[in-house]
Design a protein around this motif. Structure first.
Motif, PDB file in Angstrom:
ATOM      1  N   PRO A 119      -1.267  11.538  -0.700  1.00 29.25           N
ATOM      2  CA  PRO A 119      -2.648  11.918  -1.027  1.00 29.25           C
ATOM      3  C   PRO A 119      -2.882  12.185  -2.505  1.00 29.25           C
ATOM      4  O   PRO A 119      -3.884  11.743  -3.075  1.00 29.25           O
ATOM      5  CB  PRO A 119      -2.872  13.181  -0.187  1.00 29.25           C
ATOM      6  CG  PRO A 119      -1.899  13.079   0.943  1.00 29.25           C
ATOM      7  CD  PRO A 119      -0.709  12.377   0.379  1.00 29.25           C
ATOM      8  N   GLN A 120      -1.963  12.897  -3.139  1.00 29.52           N
ATOM      9  CA  GLN A 120      -2.154  13.256  -4.542  1.00 29.52           C
ATOM     10  C   GLN A 120      -2.155  12.022  -5.425  1.00 29.52           C
ATOM     11  O   GLN A 120      -2.978  11.893  -6.342  1.00 29.52           O
ATOM     12  CB  GLN A 120      -1.070  14.235  -4.988  1.00 29.52           C
ATOM     13  CG  GLN A 120      -1.334  14.900  -6.328  1.00 29.52           C
ATOM     14  CD  GLN A 120      -2.524  15.855  -6.283  1.00 29.52           C
ATOM     15  OE1 GLN A 120      -2.891  16.342  -5.215  1.00 29.52           O
ATOM     16  NE2 GLN A 120      -3.115  16.101  -7.436  1.00 29.52           N
ATOM     17  N   GLU A 121      -1.223  11.097  -5.172  1.00 28.53           N
ATOM     18  CA  GLU A 121      -1.163   9.866  -5.960  1.00 28.53           C
ATOM     19  C   GLU A 121      -2.462   9.085  -5.824  1.00 28.53           C
ATOM     20  O   GLU A 121      -3.002   8.569  -6.805  1.00 28.53           O
ATOM     21  CB  GLU A 121       0.018   9.005  -5.485  1.00 28.53           C
ATOM     22  CG  GLU A 121       1.369   9.607  -5.726  1.00 28.53           C
ATOM     23  CD  GLU A 121       1.989   9.124  -7.026  1.00 28.53           C
ATOM     24  OE1 GLU A 121       1.388   8.264  -7.684  1.00 28.53           O
ATOM     25  OE2 GLU A 121       3.063   9.631  -7.375  1.00 28.53           O
ATOM     26  N   LEU A 122      -2.966   9.001  -4.616  1.00 26.82           N
ATOM     27  CA  LEU A 122      -4.197   8.256  -4.375  1.00 26.82           C
ATOM     28  C   LEU A 122      -5.384   8.937  -5.036  1.00 26.82           C
ATOM     29  O   LEU A 122      -6.246   8.276  -5.642  1.00 26.82           O
ATOM     30  CB  LEU A 122      -4.423   8.128  -2.863  1.00 26.82           C
ATOM     31  CG  LEU A 122      -5.626   7.301  -2.418  1.00 26.82           C
ATOM     32  CD1 LEU A 122      -5.508   5.861  -2.878  1.00 26.82           C
ATOM     33  CD2 LEU A 122      -5.764   7.363  -0.891  1.00 26.82           C
ATOM     34  N   LYS A 123      -5.428  10.251  -4.932  1.00 27.15           N
ATOM     35  CA  LYS A 123      -6.543  11.006  -5.501  1.00 27.15           C
ATOM     36  C   LYS A 123      -6.579  10.886  -7.024  1.00 27.15           C
ATOM     37  O   LYS A 123      -7.659  10.878  -7.631  1.00 27.15           O
ATOM     38  CB  LYS A 123      -6.421  12.474  -5.089  1.00 27.15           C
ATOM     39  CG  LYS A 123      -7.599  13.344  -5.470  1.00 27.15           C
ATOM     40  CD  LYS A 123      -7.414  14.759  -4.932  1.00 27.15           C
ATOM     41  CE  LYS A 123      -8.599  15.648  -5.276  1.00 27.15           C
ATOM     42  NZ  LYS A 123      -8.408  17.043  -4.751  1.00 27.15           N
TER      43      LYS A 123
ATOM     44  N   VAL B 253      -1.586  11.956   6.314  1.00 22.53           N
ATOM     45  CA  VAL B 253      -2.339  10.761   6.725  1.00 22.53           C
ATOM     46  C   VAL B 253      -3.835  11.045   6.705  1.00 22.53           C
ATOM     47  O   VAL B 253      -4.645  10.248   6.213  1.00 22.53           O
ATOM     48  CB  VAL B 253      -1.902  10.289   8.119  1.00 22.53           C
ATOM     49  CG1 VAL B 253      -2.807   9.160   8.625  1.00 22.53           C
ATOM     50  CG2 VAL B 253      -0.450   9.818   8.088  1.00 22.53           C
ATOM     51  N   ASP B 254      -4.223  12.200   7.223  1.00 27.44           N
ATOM     52  CA  ASP B 254      -5.636  12.562   7.250  1.00 27.44           C
ATOM     53  C   ASP B 254      -6.197  12.686   5.834  1.00 27.44           C
ATOM     54  O   ASP B 254      -7.309  12.225   5.555  1.00 27.44           O
ATOM     55  CB  ASP B 254      -5.828  13.865   8.017  1.00 27.44           C
ATOM     56  CG  ASP B 254      -7.297  14.225   8.187  1.00 27.44           C
ATOM     57  OD1 ASP B 254      -8.056  13.366   8.683  1.00 27.44           O
ATOM     58  OD2 ASP B 254      -7.682  15.343   7.812  1.00 27.44           O
ATOM     59  N   LEU B 255      -5.427  13.289   4.933  1.00 30.78           N
ATOM     60  CA  LEU B 255      -5.891  13.434   3.558  1.00 30.78           C
ATOM     61  C   LEU B 255      -6.048  12.087   2.868  1.00 30.78           C
ATOM     62  O   LEU B 255      -7.015  11.864   2.120  1.00 30.78           O
ATOM     63  CB  LEU B 255      -4.923  14.319   2.772  1.00 30.78           C
ATOM     64  CG  LEU B 255      -4.918  15.801   3.141  1.00 30.78           C
ATOM     65  CD1 LEU B 255      -3.794  16.532   2.413  1.00 30.78           C
ATOM     66  CD2 LEU B 255      -6.261  16.447   2.800  1.00 30.78           C
ATOM     67  N   VAL B 256      -5.110  11.172   3.098  1.00 33.53           N
ATOM     68  CA  VAL B 256      -5.221   9.821   2.532  1.00 33.53           C
ATOM     69  C   VAL B 256      -6.503   9.153   3.017  1.00 33.53           C
ATOM     70  O   VAL B 256      -7.254   8.564   2.234  1.00 33.53           O
ATOM     71  CB  VAL B 256      -3.993   8.971   2.897  1.00 33.53           C
ATOM     72  CG1 VAL B 256      -4.260   7.486   2.655  1.00 33.53           C
ATOM     73  CG2 VAL B 256      -2.780   9.415   2.095  1.00 33.53           C
ATOM     74  N   CYS B 257      -6.775   9.270   4.314  1.00 33.75           N
ATOM     75  CA  CYS B 257      -7.989   8.669   4.868  1.00 33.75           C
ATOM     76  C   CYS B 257      -9.244   9.304   4.259  1.00 33.75           C
ATOM     77  O   CYS B 257     -10.230   8.604   3.967  1.00 33.75           O
ATOM     78  CB  CYS B 257      -8.001   8.812   6.386  1.00 33.75           C
ATOM     79  SG  CYS B 257      -6.719   7.843   7.227  1.00 33.75           S
ATOM     80  N   GLN B 258      -9.218  10.600   4.063  1.00 32.98           N
ATOM     81  CA  GLN B 258     -10.366  11.274   3.458  1.00 32.98           C
ATOM     82  C   GLN B 258     -10.631  10.767   2.041  1.00 32.98           C
ATOM     83  O   GLN B 258     -11.782  10.531   1.651  1.00 32.98           O
ATOM     84  CB  GLN B 258     -10.137  12.787   3.432  1.00 32.98           C
ATOM     85  CG  GLN B 258     -10.206  13.468   4.793  1.00 32.98           C
ATOM     86  CD  GLN B 258     -10.009  14.972   4.674  1.00 32.98           C
ATOM     87  OE1 GLN B 258     -10.510  15.596   3.745  1.00 32.98           O
ATOM     88  NE2 GLN B 258      -9.271  15.550   5.609  1.00 32.98           N
TER      89      GLN B 258
ATOM     90  N   ALA C  15      -0.939  -0.753 -10.244  1.00 32.53           N
ATOM     91  CA  ALA C  15      -2.374  -0.937 -10.461  1.00 32.53           C
ATOM     92  C   ALA C  15      -2.883  -0.031 -11.575  1.00 32.53           C
ATOM     93  O   ALA C  15      -3.666  -0.456 -12.440  1.00 32.53           O
ATOM     94  CB  ALA C  15      -3.132  -0.665  -9.163  1.00 32.53           C
ATOM     95  N   ARG C  16      -2.440   1.213 -11.574  1.00 39.17           N
ATOM     96  CA  ARG C  16      -2.938   2.167 -12.568  1.00 39.17           C
ATOM     97  C   ARG C  16      -2.462   1.807 -13.972  1.00 39.17           C
ATOM     98  O   ARG C  16      -3.241   1.882 -14.934  1.00 39.17           O
ATOM     99  CB  ARG C  16      -2.482   3.572 -12.191  1.00 39.17           C
ATOM    100  CG  ARG C  16      -3.178   4.673 -12.967  1.00 39.17           C
ATOM    101  CD  ARG C  16      -2.645   6.047 -12.592  1.00 39.17           C
ATOM    102  NE  ARG C  16      -1.226   6.187 -12.873  1.00 39.17           N
ATOM    103  CZ  ARG C  16      -0.264   6.101 -11.956  1.00 39.17           C
ATOM    104  NH1 ARG C  16      -0.569   5.916 -10.683  1.00 39.17           N
ATOM    105  NH2 ARG C  16       1.006   6.221 -12.298  1.00 39.17           N
ATOM    106  N   ILE C  17      -1.199   1.416 -14.113  1.00 37.83           N
ATOM    107  CA  ILE C  17      -0.686   1.029 -15.429  1.00 37.83           C
ATOM    108  C   ILE C  17      -1.428  -0.200 -15.950  1.00 37.83           C
ATOM    109  O   ILE C  17      -1.766  -0.280 -17.138  1.00 37.83           O
ATOM    110  CB  ILE C  17       0.832   0.750 -15.362  1.00 37.83           C
ATOM    111  CG1 ILE C  17       1.600   2.035 -15.032  1.00 37.83           C
ATOM    112  CG2 ILE C  17       1.332   0.156 -16.681  1.00 37.83           C
ATOM    113  CD1 ILE C  17       1.497   3.128 -16.060  1.00 37.83           C
TER     114      ILE C  17
ATOM    115  N   VAL D  29       0.833  -1.201   0.000  1.00 36.30           N
ATOM    116  CA  VAL D  29       0.000   0.000   0.000  1.00 36.30           C
ATOM    117  C   VAL D  29       0.873   1.259   0.000  1.00 36.30           C
ATOM    118  O   VAL D  29       0.718   2.153   0.817  1.00 36.30           O
ATOM    119  CB  VAL D  29      -0.996   0.010   1.184  1.00 36.30           C
ATOM    120  CG1 VAL D  29      -2.157  -0.913   0.926  1.00 36.30           C
ATOM    121  CG2 VAL D  29      -0.295  -0.361   2.497  1.00 36.30           C
ATOM    122  N   GLY D  30       1.791   1.287  -0.966  1.00 35.68           N
ATOM    123  CA  GLY D  30       2.601   2.473  -1.202  1.00 35.68           C
ATOM    124  C   GLY D  30       2.359   2.981  -2.610  1.00 35.68           C
ATOM    125  O   GLY D  30       1.561   2.434  -3.368  1.00 35.68           O
ATOM    126  N   ASN D  31       3.068   4.040  -2.985  1.00 40.25           N
ATOM    127  CA  ASN D  31       2.854   4.648  -4.295  1.00 40.25           C
ATOM    128  C   ASN D  31       3.226   3.724  -5.449  1.00 40.25           C
ATOM    129  O   ASN D  31       2.630   3.805  -6.529  1.00 40.25           O
ATOM    130  CB  ASN D  31       3.638   5.953  -4.399  1.00 40.25           C
ATOM    131  CG  ASN D  31       3.006   7.074  -3.608  1.00 40.25           C
ATOM    132  OD1 ASN D  31       1.843   6.997  -3.230  1.00 40.25           O
ATOM    133  ND2 ASN D  31       3.766   8.127  -3.360  1.00 40.25           N
TER     134      ASN D  31
END
Length: 455
Positions: free
Chosen positions: A204-208, A241-246, A158-160, A150-152
Motif C-alpha cells: 500500500p505505501q509504495e502504491l500510495k 489487500v484492502d488498502l491497495v484496492c482503496q 515506472a516511477r524512475i 504488478v509488484g513493487n
C-alpha cells in the motif's frame, strides 16, 4: 567442543545478515564469516532498492548494527564456487548457510522477447542502483513504455522512468545514471497486470507514494476496478489487500491532472506479444481477461495493441545456482527441507549445508518473510550442532581462511573497509549537498576499501 561453532554465511544481504544475527543470539558460542561476492555488503538493499526510497534504505541501519558485532566478520570480494569451491570452504567451517538471493530476471515467454528495447527489470535496477555488474549507459529514447508486472519492482521502474533527473539527483545515484536520466524521453509509462486490483502484489505505501512528485499523474481506468467473490474475500481477510484496492479506487475516481508524466496502471490485460520492426520494439499486444469467480482470470479473445517503444518485464527475479551446491533448475532454488540443503537426485540431507532467503524459497515475500526463513534455518543448524550431527572443520583458526584467500591472490574487503568506502561515498555526496553518491566501478570500490585491485 572447546572452540566456537564455525559458520560461513554466503551472501550479505538481509537473509544472510539476519541468519548471522540469530546465530549470535542462539546462546551457542559462534564465529561467523559472512562472505560477499561484491566488494560492498547489503545485497539487494544496496543494489535492488530504488534510490528514492530512504524509508526502505533505513533497513541498512539495522543491518549495520548486526555487522558491528564482534562474532561476525565480513569477507567481501569473494565469489564462492569460483574463487574458492564449496568443498574447499568446508575445510574451514562446521556449517555453511547459503543466502545468495536472486538477481537474474525471470523470463517472459511471449514472442518478441529478443527485440531491442525489451529489458529485464533487474537489468534496469542494476543500472540505476550503480551495480558494477551492469551497464553504465541506458537507452532512454522511448516516449511510451510498457512495464509488465504488478509488484513493487514494477512501481519502482515506472516511477524512475517518470521522475525527472533533477528530482533523483538528491539521492545517491552516481553521475552516469544522472546523465542518462537527464536525456530520458519517457512521457507515458503503462503498467500491465493480467488479473485485478485485489490480486496486485503492490504494497500500500509504495502504491500510495507513486505520484507524490508534481511531475507524475497516476491513472487507473474505472472499468479496471472489478472484484469477484474471491477478491472481496481477499480484501476482507487481508488489510494490505484492502488498502491497495482503496488506493487504486482513489486513482480511478479523481479528476484528470496536468502533470507532464503519466503512469497508467492497467488491469485485466495479459501479455501476448512484443511487436517489432527492424528488430526494435514498436508495440505491445495484450488480451483482455475477466475474473472467473475464484480470484483467477479467463481470457476473452479481445486484443489491444499499445504503441510503445520499450518493454520492461518486472515479473520476478530468478535465483541462480552456486557451483558445487544442489540446484533445482525448474523452481530456481536450492532443494531444501525448510533449512537443510538436499541432494537434487534423491532428496537426502547434505550434512553441514543450509539455505535461507530467496535461494531457499524463491523470490517472494518481504523482509518479515526473510527473518522467518532465517529463524527456521538457524534453528535447524543449532539443533544439528547440539545433536553432534556436524563434522568439525579441520582448519579452525580464523586466520586460516584469510591465508588461503591471500594464497589465491584474492583481494578481500572487510567491515573496516566498508566504513572507508561508506565514508568516501558520503564525502562525494556532501560535496554536492546530498547524503551520499554511490561509487560504481568495482576497482574503485576496492581502492576505497583500502584494497588494491589486482592489475
Amino acid at each position: 567442543m572447546n572452540t566456537p561453532l564455525r559458520v560461513a554465511v554466503v551472501g550479505s544481504g538481509p537473509a544472510g545478515i539476519y541468519a548471522s544475527d540469530l546465530l549470535v543470539k542462539s546462546g551457542v558460542e559462534v564465529s561467523i564469516d559472512l562472505f560477499e561476492r561484491m566488494p560492498a555488503p547489503f545485497g539487494l538493499i544496496r543494489y535492488g532498492v530504488a534510490p528514492d526510497h530512504p524509508r526502505i534504505k533505513g533497513i541498512i541501519k539495522s543491518l549495520h548494527n548486526v555487522l558491528d558485532k564482534p562474532e561476525i566478520r565480513l569477507i567481501g570480494n569473494v565469489d564462492i564456487g569460483k574463487d574458492i569451491t564449496v568443498d574447499e570452504l568446508r575445510d574451514y567451517y562446521d556449517a555453511i548457510i547459503f543466502a545468495t538471493g536472486a538477481t537474474a530476471d525471470k523470463y517472459l515467454p511471449i514472442p518478441g522477447h529478443e527485440l531491442e528495447g525489451h529489458f529485464g527489470a533487474g537489468e534496469f535496477v542494476g543500472f540505476y542502483d550503480g551495480n558494477p555488474n551492469f551497464t553504465r549507459d541506458w537507452d532512454l529514447t522511448a516516449e511510451k513504455v510498457a512495464v509488465v508486472g504488478v509488484g513493487n519492482v514494477a512501481l519502482d521502474i515506472a516511477r524512475i522512468l517518470a521522475k525527472t533527473a533533477d528530482e533523483l539527483h538528491v539521492t545517491e545515484i552516481p553521475d552516469n545514471v544522472y546523465q542518462n536520466l537527464s536525456s530520458n524521453a519517457a512521457k507515458e509509462v503503462h503498467i500491465f497486470g493480467r488479473r485485478g486490483p485485489a490480486q496486485a502484489k503492490f504494497t500500500p505505501q509504495e502504491l500510495k507514494e507513486l505520484d507524490l512528485s508534481d511531475t507524475i499523474e497516476v491513472i487507473v481506468d474505472p472499468e479496471d476496478i472489478d472484484y469477484d467473490e474471491a477478491s472481496v474475500n481477499a480484501r476482507r481477510s487481508t488489510k494490505a489487500v484492502d488498502l491497495v484496492c482503496q488506493v487504486l479506487e482513489g486513482y480511478a475516481m479523481r479528476e484528470p491532472q496536468d502533470a507532464p508524466h503519466k503512469i497508467y496502471i492497467h488491469f485485466f490485460e495479459a501479455p501476448v506479444e512484443i511487436l517489432g520492426e527492424d528488430g526494435k520494439v514498436v508495440g505491445f499486444k495484450t488480451e483482455r481477461t475477466e475474473l472467473d469467480g475464484n480470484g483467477g482470470v479467463r481470457r476473452t479473445g479481445k486484443f489491444t495493441t499499445w504503441p510503445v517503444e520499450a518493454v520492461y518485464r518486472a515479473v520476478g527475479y530468478r535465483p541462480e545456482a552456486v557451483e558445487g551446491v544442489p540446484f533445482d533448475p525448474v523452481k530456481s532454488v536450492i532443494p531444501n527441507d525448510d533449512g537443510h540443503v538436499l541432494t537434487a537426485a534423491d532428496g537426502d540431507i547434505v550434512p553441514g549445508l543450509y539455505a535461507t532467503g530467496w535461494i531457499k524459497r524463491g523470490p517472494v515475500g518481504l523482509i518479515g518473510n526473510t527473518k522467518s526463513d532465517a529463524k527456521d534455518t538457524t534453528a535447524m543448524l543449532i539443533d544439528d550442532y547440539k545433536a553432534g550431527k556436524l563434522t568439525q572443520a579441520s582448519k579452525r583458526d580464523p586466520q586460516d581462511i584469510l591465508d588461503f584467500l591471500e594464497g589465491r591472490q584474492i583481494p578481500i574487503t572487510t567491515w573496516d573497509g566498508w566504513y572507508q568506502l561508506d565514508s568516501a561515498e558520503r564525502a562525494l555526496g556532501q560535496a554536492e549537498g546530498r547524503e551520499r553518491k554511490k561509487i560504481v566501478e568495482w576497482d574503485d570500490m576496492l581502492s576505497h576499501s583500502n584494497t588494491a585491485a589486482e592489475s
